[in-house]
Design a protein around this motif. Structure first.
Motif, mmCIF file in Angstrom:
data_model
loop_
_atom_site.group_PDB
_atom_site.id
_atom_site.type_symbol
_atom_site.label_atom_id
_atom_site.label_comp_id
_atom_site.label_asym_id
_atom_site.label_seq_id
_atom_site.Cartn_x
_atom_site.Cartn_y
_atom_site.Cartn_z
ATOM 1 N N GLU A 82 0.843 -1.190 0.000
ATOM 2 C CA GLU A 82 0.000 0.000 0.000
ATOM 3 C C GLU A 82 0.879 1.241 0.000
ATOM 4 O OE1 GLU A 82 -3.313 2.257 2.814
ATOM 5 O OE2 GLU A 82 -2.680 0.222 3.303
ATOM 6 N N TRP A 83 0.492 2.200 -0.816
ATOM 7 C CA TRP A 83 1.212 3.459 -0.932
ATOM 8 C C TRP A 83 0.253 4.604 -0.634
ATOM 9 C CZ3 TRP A 83 6.258 2.577 -1.761
ATOM 10 C CH2 TRP A 83 6.598 1.324 -2.263
ATOM 11 N N LEU A 84 0.744 5.644 0.022
ATOM 12 C CA LEU A 84 -0.063 6.811 0.332
ATOM 13 C C LEU A 84 0.585 8.021 -0.321
ATOM 14 C CD1 LEU A 84 -2.540 7.725 1.993
ATOM 15 C CD2 LEU A 84 -0.961 8.241 3.849
ATOM 16 N N VAL A 85 -0.152 8.670 -1.240
ATOM 17 C CA VAL A 85 0.317 9.882 -1.896
ATOM 18 C C VAL A 85 -0.316 11.036 -1.128
ATOM 19 C CG1 VAL A 85 0.456 11.192 -4.037
ATOM 20 C CG2 VAL A 85 0.448 8.689 -4.109
ATOM 21 N N VAL A 86 0.533 11.832 -0.477
ATOM 22 C CA VAL A 86 0.080 12.865 0.459
ATOM 23 C C VAL A 86 0.106 14.240 -0.199
ATOM 24 C CG1 VAL A 86 0.533 13.915 2.703
ATOM 25 C CG2 VAL A 86 1.056 11.505 2.348
ATOM 26 N N THR A 87 -0.984 14.980 -0.049
ATOM 27 C CA THR A 87 -1.037 16.364 -0.511
ATOM 28 C C THR A 87 -1.457 17.249 0.664
ATOM 29 O OG1 THR A 87 -3.365 16.466 -1.176
ATOM 30 C CG2 THR A 87 -1.815 15.514 -2.767
ATOM 31 N N GLY A 88 -1.633 18.519 0.398
ATOM 32 C CA GLY A 88 -2.001 19.452 1.453
ATOM 33 C C GLY A 88 -3.414 19.314 1.968
ATOM 34 N N ASN A 89 -4.306 18.714 1.176
ATOM 35 C CA ASN A 89 -5.688 18.617 1.639
ATOM 36 C C ASN A 89 -6.351 17.265 1.381
ATOM 37 O OD1 ASN A 89 -5.938 18.796 -1.079
ATOM 38 N ND2 ASN A 89 -7.093 20.683 -1.111
ATOM 39 N N SER A 90 -5.916 16.544 0.402
ATOM 40 C CA SER A 90 -6.478 15.234 0.103
ATOM 41 C C SER A 90 -5.344 14.289 -0.261
ATOM 42 C CB SER A 90 -7.452 15.318 -1.071
ATOM 43 O OG SER A 90 -8.535 16.133 -0.734
ATOM 44 N N CYS A 91 -5.616 13.015 -0.139
ATOM 45 C CA CYS A 91 -4.582 12.028 -0.416
ATOM 46 C C CYS A 91 -5.182 10.860 -1.175
ATOM 47 C CB CYS A 91 -3.967 11.536 0.884
ATOM 48 S SG CYS A 91 -3.220 12.866 1.847
ATOM 49 N N VAL A 92 -4.300 10.052 -1.748
ATOM 50 C CA VAL A 92 -4.723 8.869 -2.485
ATOM 51 C C VAL A 92 -3.984 7.671 -1.910
ATOM 52 C CG1 VAL A 92 -4.894 7.771 -4.746
ATOM 53 C CG2 VAL A 92 -5.089 10.255 -4.562
#
Length: 110
Positions: A82-92
């Motif tokens: 599992e990978w988590l792509v992190v942004t400032g307000n939402s993630c995938v």
């Protein structure tokens, strides 16, 4: 974010120049099998954990995430990465067998 038979790409904005150019990253998964889009509230289990590393746009979730949850619910014996792509307000959150590739990207603010 785009998803097709050729893979998945998550575009992450990192900074905006005075000229309106956005600099960021394209995070590409060649073998994504599942993904889910999460807002900040849905990420509490990740960012509240002691193992959450701040300051990086892509993290591998080693335990306690969506992959573990699905394995328990569906009776999987082999754990999926599992990978988590992190942004400032939402993630995938992405389930993919291999690590993603990262490439610098730049585009104009519309």
């Amino acid at each position: 974010m785009s998803y097709s038979s050729k893979g998945m790409v998550v575009r992450v904005a990192c900074e905006v120049s005075a000229e309106g150019q956005i600099r960021g990253l394209d995070v590409s998964f060649n073998d994504a099998t599942a993904f889910r889009y999460l807002n900040e509230v849905d990420l509490a289990r990740y960012w509240r954990s002691e193992g959450f590393v701040r300051g990086y746009p892509v993290l591998e979730v080693l335990e306690g995430g969506w992959s573990d949850e699905e394995a328990a619910l569906q009776g999987y014996e082999q754990r999926r990465r599992e990978w988590l792509v992190v942004t400032g307000n939402s993630c995938v959150s992405v389930l993919a067998a291999t690590h993603p590739s990262l490439e610098e990207a730049e585009w104009h603010l519309e």
